[in-house]
Design a protein around this motif. Structure first.
Motif, mmCIF file in Angstrom:
data_model
loop_
_atom_site.group_PDB
_atom_site.id
_atom_site.type_symbol
_atom_site.label_atom_id
_atom_site.label_comp_id
_atom_site.label_asym_id
_atom_site.label_seq_id
_atom_site.Cartn_x
_atom_site.Cartn_y
_atom_site.Cartn_z
ATOM 1 N N SER A 147 0.862 -1.176 0.000
ATOM 2 C CA SER A 147 0.000 0.000 0.000
ATOM 3 C C SER A 147 0.898 1.225 0.000
ATOM 4 O O SER A 147 1.655 1.436 0.952
ATOM 5 C CB SER A 147 -0.903 0.019 1.243
ATOM 6 O OG SER A 147 -1.837 -1.020 1.193
ATOM 7 N N GLU A 149 1.845 5.247 -2.366
ATOM 8 C CA GLU A 149 1.568 6.144 -3.477
ATOM 9 C C GLU A 149 2.245 5.603 -4.735
ATOM 10 O O GLU A 149 3.142 4.751 -4.659
ATOM 11 C CB GLU A 149 2.089 7.544 -3.154
ATOM 12 C CG GLU A 149 1.330 8.235 -2.022
ATOM 13 C CD GLU A 149 1.831 9.645 -1.789
ATOM 14 O OE1 GLU A 149 1.276 10.582 -2.379
ATOM 15 O OE2 GLU A 149 2.801 9.796 -1.021
ATOM 16 N N PRO A 150 1.842 6.103 -5.923
ATOM 17 C CA PRO A 150 2.512 5.656 -7.157
ATOM 18 C C PRO A 150 4.022 5.855 -7.064
ATOM 19 O O PRO A 150 4.503 6.826 -6.498
ATOM 20 C CB PRO A 150 1.893 6.564 -8.225
ATOM 21 C CG PRO A 150 0.545 6.926 -7.680
ATOM 22 C CD PRO A 150 0.736 7.041 -6.193
ATOM 23 N N GLU A 159 2.373 -2.775 -10.617
ATOM 24 C CA GLU A 159 1.067 -2.649 -11.279
ATOM 25 C C GLU A 159 -0.020 -2.518 -10.219
ATOM 26 O O GLU A 159 0.025 -3.178 -9.177
ATOM 27 C CB GLU A 159 0.795 -3.858 -12.164
ATOM 28 C CG GLU A 159 -0.446 -3.687 -13.033
ATOM 29 C CD GLU A 159 -0.471 -4.654 -14.204
ATOM 30 O OE1 GLU A 159 -1.580 -5.020 -14.627
ATOM 31 O OE2 GLU A 159 0.600 -5.054 -14.689
ATOM 32 N N THR A 160 -0.999 -1.670 -10.498
ATOM 33 C CA THR A 160 -2.070 -1.420 -9.541
ATOM 34 C C THR A 160 -2.935 -2.660 -9.353
ATOM 35 O O THR A 160 -3.375 -3.277 -10.324
ATOM 36 C CB THR A 160 -2.948 -0.254 -10.009
ATOM 37 O OG1 THR A 160 -2.128 0.893 -10.247
ATOM 38 C CG2 THR A 160 -3.989 0.086 -8.961
ATOM 39 N N CYS A 162 -5.505 -2.553 -6.574
ATOM 40 C CA CYS A 162 -6.760 -1.913 -6.217
ATOM 41 C C CYS A 162 -6.441 -0.614 -5.475
ATOM 42 O O CYS A 162 -5.300 -0.381 -5.086
ATOM 43 C CB CYS A 162 -7.648 -2.817 -5.348
ATOM 44 S SG CYS A 162 -6.953 -3.184 -3.713
ATOM 45 N N GLU A 163 -7.450 0.217 -5.285
ATOM 46 C CA GLU A 163 -7.248 1.420 -4.486
ATOM 47 C C GLU A 163 -7.310 1.062 -3.006
ATOM 48 O O GLU A 163 -8.095 0.202 -2.601
ATOM 49 C CB GLU A 163 -8.307 2.479 -4.801
ATOM 50 C CG GLU A 163 -8.093 3.784 -4.034
ATOM 51 C CD GLU A 163 -9.100 4.880 -4.386
ATOM 52 O OE1 GLU A 163 -9.134 5.898 -3.675
ATOM 53 O OE2 GLU A 163 -9.847 4.693 -5.365
ATOM 54 N N LYS A 266 -4.162 10.010 -3.166
ATOM 55 C CA LYS A 266 -4.642 8.649 -3.399
ATOM 56 C C LYS A 266 -3.550 7.645 -3.049
ATOM 57 O O LYS A 266 -2.366 7.889 -3.262
ATOM 58 C CB LYS A 266 -5.037 8.465 -4.869
ATOM 59 C CG LYS A 266 -6.210 9.320 -5.315
ATOM 60 C CD LYS A 266 -7.521 8.822 -4.724
ATOM 61 C CE LYS A 266 -8.704 9.596 -5.291
ATOM 62 N NZ LYS A 266 -9.991 9.137 -4.732
ATOM 63 N N ARG A 267 -3.977 6.532 -2.513
ATOM 64 C CA ARG A 267 -3.051 5.448 -2.225
ATOM 65 C C ARG A 267 -3.610 4.167 -2.826
ATOM 66 O O ARG A 267 -4.819 3.939 -2.818
ATOM 67 C CB ARG A 267 -2.853 5.290 -0.709
ATOM 68 C CG ARG A 267 -1.769 4.284 -0.372
ATOM 69 C CD ARG A 267 -1.456 4.277 1.111
ATOM 70 N NE ARG A 267 -2.495 3.618 1.887
ATOM 71 C CZ ARG A 267 -2.328 3.232 3.141
ATOM 72 N NH1 ARG A 267 -1.186 3.471 3.753
ATOM 73 N NH2 ARG A 267 -3.306 2.642 3.792
ATOM 74 N N TYR A 268 -2.720 3.348 -3.351
ATOM 75 C CA TYR A 268 -3.145 2.127 -4.027
ATOM 76 C C TYR A 268 -2.373 0.929 -3.476
ATOM 77 O O TYR A 268 -1.306 1.075 -2.882
ATOM 78 C CB TYR A 268 -2.906 2.238 -5.536
ATOM 79 C CG TYR A 268 -3.657 3.375 -6.184
ATOM 80 C CD1 TYR A 268 -4.926 3.188 -6.710
ATOM 81 C CD2 TYR A 268 -3.093 4.653 -6.248
ATOM 82 C CE1 TYR A 268 -5.616 4.242 -7.302
ATOM 83 C CE2 TYR A 268 -3.772 5.707 -6.831
ATOM 84 C CZ TYR A 268 -5.033 5.494 -7.351
ATOM 85 O OH TYR A 268 -5.725 6.535 -7.917
ATOM 86 N N TYR A 270 -0.266 -2.051 -4.747
ATOM 87 C CA TYR A 270 0.471 -2.476 -5.926
ATOM 88 C C TYR A 270 1.064 -3.855 -5.694
ATOM 89 O O TYR A 270 1.415 -4.212 -4.567
ATOM 90 C CB TYR A 270 1.639 -1.515 -6.211
ATOM 91 C CG TYR A 270 1.223 -0.124 -6.600
ATOM 92 C CD1 TYR A 270 0.996 0.211 -7.937
ATOM 93 C CD2 TYR A 270 1.072 0.871 -5.639
ATOM 94 C CE1 TYR A 270 0.627 1.499 -8.295
ATOM 95 C CE2 TYR A 270 0.696 2.163 -5.985
ATOM 96 C CZ TYR A 270 0.480 2.463 -7.321
ATOM 97 O OH TYR A 270 0.097 3.734 -7.675
#
Length: 294
Positions: A147, A149-150, A159-160, A162-163, A266-268, A270
């Motif tokens: 989890s 940031e990009p 690769e993402t 989910c959010e 936003k945080r995703y 990856y």
């Protein structure tokens, strides 16, 4: 210089005793001592020194130790990857994850994958996102799930998945719980539970505070998400956490969450791997399985 000597360097730093190194390597003590002297002669520099009954690495030895770790990890990875082609459904997969995916997402994925492929050995290590990235770079794990940031960090490919939505949590009895929508100034001065400094949640929290010109009352710092939730349940404090991490507590009525007011960050989640690693059928199969609905 061969792999045996590089493994010996790593073990000497770990055990600091020739006898312990010999036992770990399945060799006799004179054999290890011979390799130590031979390696120093080969490189023309002192690598070891005895002090207080222990064998320590010199500065030159520590420099060699840095590369020994990387080379040994690559050798182990090469052996694992090649063996994965020996027979379909066999192999070892080492996975690293930050706290949220490692605790609330991966256990279910690992369980279903283990049922589908019972002869594959799986291991999971849970650390902070920066540590997981470092483990990937050093070839100590095959796949990372984080989890954050990009990011762009060659040679890692991410690769993402989910959010990972951050929310504000508090006790149902907290004064903020009665507001369906909050504004930044309402958080001013409220006792705030801070995550540890290396946490990506902490970093996003501080960025949010700066962007909204809010001075957080960080009266307590905790490096455990479970501890943060437990303290928040007591009713005095609030915090920002992953929504995934509080779903059960919210369902049981122990906590409530609200959208973080005016939050542009936003945080995703990856998944990432090292592009320098030979991509095996096993790793590709796990990624495919991970992306399927369970």
């Amino acid at each position: 210089m061969n792999l045996l000597k590089l493994q010996m360097i790593e073990l000497i730093d770990k055990y600091k005793k020739v006898t312990a190194v010999a036992e770990a390597m399945g060799l006799k003590q004179p054999t290890v001592s011979f390799h130590m002297k031979n390696l120093e002669q080969e490189l023309g520099v002192q690598l070891f020194e005895s002090r207080a009954g222990k064998v320590l690495l010199t500065e030159a030895g520590r420099s060699l130790h840095h590369y020994s770790i990387k080379i040994n990890a690559l050798a182990q990875e090469a052996e694992r990857v090649v063996k994965e082609y020996d027979q379909l459904g066999r192999g070892t997969l080492k996975i690293g994850a930050s706290y949220v995916p490692g605790t609330y997402m991966l256990p279910r994925i690992l369980s279903s994958f283990a049922k589908a492929y019972p002869r594959i050995q799986l291991s999971l290590i849970v650390k902070t996102a920066p540590v997981i990235k470092e483990l990937l770079i050093n070839h100590e794990i095959d796949l990372g799930m984080m989890s954050c940031e990009p990011f762009q960090l060659p040679p890692l490919f991410g690769e993402t998945f989910c959010e990972d939505e951050l929310v504000l949590i508090c006790s149902p009895t907290h004064k903020l719980a009665c507001h369906p929508q909050l504004f930044p100034d309402q958080l001013e001065g409220v006792p705030f539970l801070l995550h540890s400094p290396e946490s990506s949640t902490r970093q996003l929290t501080m960025k949010w505070a700066v962007s909204n010109r809010v001075e957080l009352n960080g009266h307590m710092e905790l490096d455990s998400l479970e501890a943060i939730k437990q303290v928040a349940m007591l009713g005095e404090s609030i915090s920002f956490v992953s929504r995934l991490a509080v779903e059960r507590e919210v369902e049981r009525g122990e906590l409530v969450f609200r959208p973080i007011p005016q939050n542009p960050f936003k945080r995703y989640v990856y998944y990432a791997y090292n592009l320098d690693r030979r991509q095996s059928t096993l790793l590709e199969g796990f990624i495919d399985h991970m992306r399927q609905p369970i």
